[in-house]
Design a protein around this motif. Structure first.
Motif, short mmCIF file in Angstrom:
data_model
loop_
_atom_site.label_atom_id
_atom_site.label_comp_id
_atom_site.label_asym_id
_atom_site.label_seq_id
_atom_site.Cartn_x
_atom_site.Cartn_y
_atom_site.Cartn_z
N VAL A 79 36.18 -73.56 -25.85
CA VAL A 79 35.45 -72.35 -26.20
C VAL A 79 36.45 -71.21 -26.28
O VAL A 79 37.30 -71.06 -25.39
N ALA A 80 36.37 -70.43 -27.36
CA ALA A 80 37.25 -69.28 -27.53
C ALA A 80 36.38 -68.04 -27.69
O ALA A 80 35.52 -68.00 -28.55
N THR A 81 36.61 -67.04 -26.83
CA THR A 81 35.86 -65.79 -26.92
C THR A 81 36.82 -64.70 -27.37
O THR A 81 37.81 -64.41 -26.70
N PHE A 82 36.51 -64.11 -28.52
CA PHE A 82 37.29 -63.04 -29.11
C PHE A 82 36.60 -61.73 -28.78
O PHE A 82 35.42 -61.55 -29.11
N SER A 83 37.31 -60.81 -28.14
CA SER A 83 36.71 -59.54 -27.73
C SER A 83 37.43 -58.39 -28.38
O SER A 83 38.66 -58.40 -28.48
#
Length: 134
Positions: A77-81
């Protein structure tokens, strides 16, 4: 507890910084990967999805991607903020997009006692935290 795998991208998707855990994860192969210093995917469709997540973060919207991989790598899972321009300017670089990488298929260590003690969690809160981490 899961270790934090963090990367920092510029507005083009180029990796400016990756902590040691993120470097190790990216070196193991799978999706996401690094090509020419940029965070990307081996598959063209998923690569476009990563590029779209970078564009959305530039606009101020966070995006979380579920990136499938074959065994033994498993799901990531990759979360881009988004990072506001004023906060990014303190870094002395045009950094704008922190990315947190996780492997939800990896088991969570059962012993959260030290963390629970530090933050004075009850037994029920500790159990809830363990389930959330899983």
């Amino acid at each position: 507890m899961h270790c934090i795998r963090a990367t920092l991208l510029d507005i083009t998707g180029r990796i400016l910084f990756a902590n040691r855990k993120a470097e190790l994860l990216l070196r193991r192969g799978g999706n996401p990967t690094v090509k020419h210093g940029c965070l990307c995917a081996p598959d063209a469709t998923e690569n476009n999805t990563i590029k779209q997540a970078v564009r959305e973060a530039q606009k101020g919207f966070a995006t979380t991607l579920l990136l499938d991989n074959a065994a033994p790598v498993g799901t990531r899972v990759a979360t881009f903020s988004p990072l506001s321009a004023t906060r990014g300017d303190h870094l002395g670089t045009p950094a704008r997009i922190p990315v947190i990488l996780a492997e939800p298929d990896k088991p969570v260590p059962a012993n959260l006692d030290a963390f629970a003690k530090l933050y004075r969690l009850t037994a029920a809160e500790t159990r809830l935290l363990k389930h959330l981490l899983q």
